[in-house]
Design an enzyme around this catalytic site. Structure first.
Site, PDB file in Angstrom:
ATOM      1  N   CYS A  88      82.896   8.357  -4.555  1.00  0.00           N
ATOM      2  CA  CYS A  88      83.718   9.539  -4.876  1.00  0.00           C
ATOM      3  C   CYS A  88      85.214   9.267  -4.797  1.00  0.00           C
ATOM      4  O   CYS A  88      86.008  10.023  -5.352  1.00  0.00           O
ATOM      5  CB  CYS A  88      83.350  10.703  -3.965  1.00  0.00           C
ATOM      6  SG  CYS A  88      81.648  11.232  -4.171  1.00  0.00           S
ATOM      7  N   HIS A 123      89.258  15.898  -4.410  1.00  0.00           N
ATOM      8  CA  HIS A 123      87.885  15.606  -4.820  1.00  0.00           C
ATOM      9  C   HIS A 123      87.060  16.878  -4.657  1.00  0.00           C
ATOM     10  O   HIS A 123      87.165  17.582  -3.659  1.00  0.00           O
ATOM     11  CB  HIS A 123      87.316  14.482  -3.949  1.00  0.00           C
ATOM     12  CG  HIS A 123      85.854  14.245  -4.159  1.00  0.00           C
ATOM     13  ND1 HIS A 123      85.284  14.185  -5.422  1.00  0.00           N
ATOM     14  CD2 HIS A 123      84.832  14.065  -3.282  1.00  0.00           C
ATOM     15  CE1 HIS A 123      83.991  13.977  -5.294  1.00  0.00           C
ATOM     16  NE2 HIS A 123      83.686  13.904  -4.023  1.00  0.00           N
ATOM     17  N   ASN A 164      79.713  18.329  -7.773  1.00  0.00           N
ATOM     18  CA  ASN A 164      80.349  17.082  -7.325  1.00  0.00           C
ATOM     19  C   ASN A 164      80.043  15.982  -8.352  1.00  0.00           C
ATOM     20  O   ASN A 164      78.934  15.466  -8.401  1.00  0.00           O
ATOM     21  CB  ASN A 164      79.819  16.698  -5.936  1.00  0.00           C
ATOM     22  CG  ASN A 164      80.468  15.430  -5.390  1.00  0.00           C
ATOM     23  OD1 ASN A 164      81.151  14.704  -6.123  1.00  0.00           O
ATOM     24  ND2 ASN A 164      80.238  15.165  -4.115  1.00  0.00           N
TER      25      ASN A 164
HETATM   26  N1  ACO Z   1      68.867  25.284   0.076  1.00  0.00           N
HETATM   27  C1  ACO Z   1      68.526  25.948   1.185  1.00  0.00           C
HETATM   28  N2  ACO Z   1      68.562  25.408   2.408  1.00  0.00           N
HETATM   29  C2  ACO Z   1      68.987  24.135   2.526  1.00  0.00           C
HETATM   30  C3  ACO Z   1      69.381  23.374   1.395  1.00  0.00           C
HETATM   31  C4  ACO Z   1      69.296  23.995   0.144  1.00  0.00           C
HETATM   32  N3  ACO Z   1      69.653  23.369  -1.006  1.00  0.00           N
HETATM   33  N4  ACO Z   1      69.767  22.164   1.817  1.00  0.00           N
HETATM   34  C5  ACO Z   1      69.648  22.154   3.150  1.00  0.00           C
HETATM   35  N5  ACO Z   1      69.176  23.350   3.585  1.00  0.00           N
HETATM   36  C6  ACO Z   1      68.907  23.764   4.962  1.00  0.00           C
HETATM   37  C7  ACO Z   1      68.755  22.594   5.899  1.00  0.00           C
HETATM   38  O1  ACO Z   1      67.432  22.111   5.878  1.00  0.00           O
HETATM   39  C8  ACO Z   1      69.139  23.212   7.232  1.00  0.00           C
HETATM   40  O2  ACO Z   1      68.017  23.920   7.721  1.00  0.00           O
HETATM   41  P1  ACO Z   1      67.678  23.908   9.303  1.00  0.00           P
HETATM   42  O3  ACO Z   1      68.870  24.539   9.961  1.00  0.00           O
HETATM   43  O4  ACO Z   1      66.435  24.724   9.374  1.00  0.00           O
HETATM   44  O5  ACO Z   1      67.511  22.458   9.668  1.00  0.00           O
HETATM   45  C9  ACO Z   1      70.199  24.233   6.868  1.00  0.00           C
HETATM   46  O6  ACO Z   1      70.066  24.474   5.450  1.00  0.00           O
HETATM   47  C10 ACO Z   1      71.622  23.771   7.169  1.00  0.00           C
HETATM   48  O7  ACO Z   1      71.802  22.435   6.676  1.00  0.00           O
HETATM   49  P2  ACO Z   1      73.132  21.648   6.925  1.00  0.00           P
HETATM   50  O8  ACO Z   1      72.991  20.303   6.330  1.00  0.00           O
HETATM   51  O9  ACO Z   1      73.558  21.733   8.347  1.00  0.00           O
HETATM   52  O10 ACO Z   1      74.158  22.527   6.059  1.00  0.00           O
HETATM   53  P3  ACO Z   1      75.719  22.380   5.906  1.00  0.00           P
HETATM   54  O11 ACO Z   1      76.369  23.657   6.237  1.00  0.00           O
HETATM   55  O12 ACO Z   1      76.246  21.139   6.593  1.00  0.00           O
HETATM   56  O13 ACO Z   1      75.892  22.181   4.331  1.00  0.00           O
HETATM   57  C11 ACO Z   1      76.282  20.385   2.765  1.00  0.00           C
HETATM   58  C12 ACO Z   1      75.286  21.085   3.696  1.00  0.00           C
HETATM   59  C13 ACO Z   1      76.643  21.349   1.642  1.00  0.00           C
HETATM   60  C14 ACO Z   1      75.626  19.132   2.231  1.00  0.00           C
HETATM   61  C15 ACO Z   1      77.573  20.002   3.544  1.00  0.00           C
HETATM   62  O14 ACO Z   1      77.229  19.389   4.755  1.00  0.00           O
HETATM   63  C16 ACO Z   1      78.498  19.082   2.773  1.00  0.00           C
HETATM   64  O15 ACO Z   1      79.095  19.455   1.802  1.00  0.00           O
HETATM   65  N6  ACO Z   1      78.668  17.825   3.232  1.00  0.00           N
HETATM   66  C17 ACO Z   1      79.644  16.902   2.676  1.00  0.00           C
HETATM   67  C18 ACO Z   1      79.279  16.357   1.343  1.00  0.00           C
HETATM   68  C19 ACO Z   1      80.422  15.486   0.890  1.00  0.00           C
HETATM   69  O16 ACO Z   1      81.587  15.784   1.062  1.00  0.00           O
HETATM   70  N7  ACO Z   1      80.160  14.329   0.342  1.00  0.00           N
HETATM   71  C20 ACO Z   1      81.333  13.490   0.120  1.00  0.00           C
HETATM   72  C21 ACO Z   1      81.369  12.681  -0.918  1.00  0.00           C
HETATM   73  S1  ACO Z   1      79.911  12.461  -1.844  1.00  0.00           S
HETATM   74  C22 ACO Z   1      79.883  10.787  -2.367  1.00  0.00           C
HETATM   75  O17 ACO Z   1      80.642   9.944  -1.965  1.00  0.00           O
HETATM   76  C23 ACO Z   1      78.787  10.400  -3.296  1.00  0.00           C
END
Ligand code: ACO
Length: 323
Positions: free
Chosen positions: A113, A250, A280
């Site tokens: 990214c 980004h 993304n």
């Molecule tokens: N729909 C519904 N529920 C979901 C989904 C979904 N699509 N995905 C995960 N959940 C659930 C999980 O299982 C979890 O359930 P649990 O509490 O029962 O275990 C709950 O939702 C919360 O999951 P988290 O992972 O803690 O959610 P979070 O608030 O952290 O959001 C996300 C997830 C959107 C992925 C976030 O962490 C994020 O954006 N992370 C950074 C991504 C990023 O910046 N990447 C950088 C570059 S990418 C690259 O280089 C290729």
């Protein structure tokens, strides 16, 4: 001094739009969850047989058309991508051929990214060194091809697209009032491999593999790393947050974008956001957002732009540019 000025932008998005509601028919998710956690409402997905090189070629052609350039004017094609057409040759060479460019050189750059920021800094240094006069710097991805479409934690986030700029040498005074790339800052820390990676590759599994991400951990690193690398760019130039006309981050997650904007005390209206409609798109996200803001008239000649990104590796970086 020799500066690298962005003289044109272009972008391309595949025709097919996939909404959150459509994804909710395939995996256990909902529009509410995706919007609340990431800000994403829809994304573009490439058609069968539509390759990263096809997206990159269209974005680059749009940038060349905007600048009024022909194939003979370009001496570097630099493509940031984590989703090349093939293991080799470089997809940049295919783009070069598609555009009818027969001079200069072409290569791919892989920083996931952060790829476009790395590519911008690399092309800037070739230009400053006198080795390149006019470069096409492109970010293009078909992340839909490395997504596990049964993994709801990742398949709702990533998407396809391409953005490109023409970066051109210009003699300037050597002050912050110059047009062009004023400073760039790149970082990597390979210890975090396991938090964000693709579980395949030519040397390890002889398969393409699928993206794997520990989202919550990546989120925390992203917020910290982006704040520090943005600070480095300001410190290097002596510019203050209020000197920035546009933050072009980004587009991974609206919450990460908001947090960086808050740390800079930026007016949210000065932050370019496309994650809601593009998802993304990895290395394509920054040049795509830039092209959107140039074409809708927000970004104007002379504006100070702060570009930043964070991705797999980990890699992260920033660039301050006077457009
Ligand atoms: N729909 C519904 N529920 C979901 C989904 C979904 N699509 N995905 C995960 N959940 C659930 C999980 O299982 C979890 O359930 P649990 O509490 O029962 O275990 C709950 O939702 C919360 O999951 P988290 O992972 O803690 O959610 P979070 O608030 O952290 O959001 C996300 C997830 C959107 C992925 C976030 O962490 C994020 O954006 N992370 C950074 C991504 C990023 O910046 N990447 C950088 C570059 S990418 C690259 O280089 C290729």
């Amino acid at each position: 001094m020799r500066r690298s000025v962005i003289t044109a932008t272009g972008s391309y998005l595949p025709e097919r739009i996939v909404t959150n509601a459509e994804l909710a028919e395939k995996v256990d998710t909902s529009d509410e969850w995706i919007v609340a956690r990431s800000g994403i409402k829809q994304r573009h997905i490439a058609a069968d047989g539509e390759l990263t090189s096809d997206l990159a070629t269209k974005a680059a052609q749009a940038a060349m058309d905007s600048a009024g350039l022909t194939a003979d004017d370009i001496d570097l094609v630099l493509l940031a991508t984590a989703t090349p057409d093939e293991t080799f040759p470089a997809t940049a060479a295919t783009v070069q051929k598609n555009l009818g460019i027969t001079r200069g050189f072409a290569f791919d750059l892989q920083a996931v990214c952060t790829g476009f920021i790395y590519a911008l800094a690399t092309a800037d240094n070739f230009i400053k060194a006198g080795q390149v006069t006019r470069a096409l710097v492109i970010g293009a991805e078909t992340f839909s091809r490395i997504i596990d479409w049964e993994d709801r934690t990742t398949c709702v986030l990533f998407a396809d697209g391409a953005g490109a700029i023409v970066l051109e040498v210009s003699e300037q005074e050597g002050t912050n009032q110059d047009r062009g790339v004023l400073t760039s800052h790149l970082h990597a820390d390979g210890r975090h491999h396991d938090l964000l990676y693709v579980d395949g590759g030519p040397s390890s599994t002889q398969t393409t593999g699928y993206l794997r991400m520990a989202g919550r951990e990546v989120f925390k690193h992203a917020v910290n790393n982006l704040a520090s690398v943005v600070g480095e760019a300001l410190e290097a130039t002596g510019l203050e947050p209020h000197d920035i006309d546009w933050l072009i981050p980004h587009q991974a997650n609206k919450r990460i974008i908001d947090s960086t904007g808050r740390k800079l005390k930026m007016d949210p209206a000065k932050v370019v956001v496309t994650v809601d409609i593009h998802g993304n798109t990895s290395a394509a996200s920054v040049p795509l957002a830039l092209d959107v803001a140039v074409r809708d008239g927000r970004v104007k000649k002379g504006d100070v732009l702060l570009l930043e990104a964070m991705g797999g590796g980990f890699t992260w970086g920033s660039a301050l540019v006077r457009y």
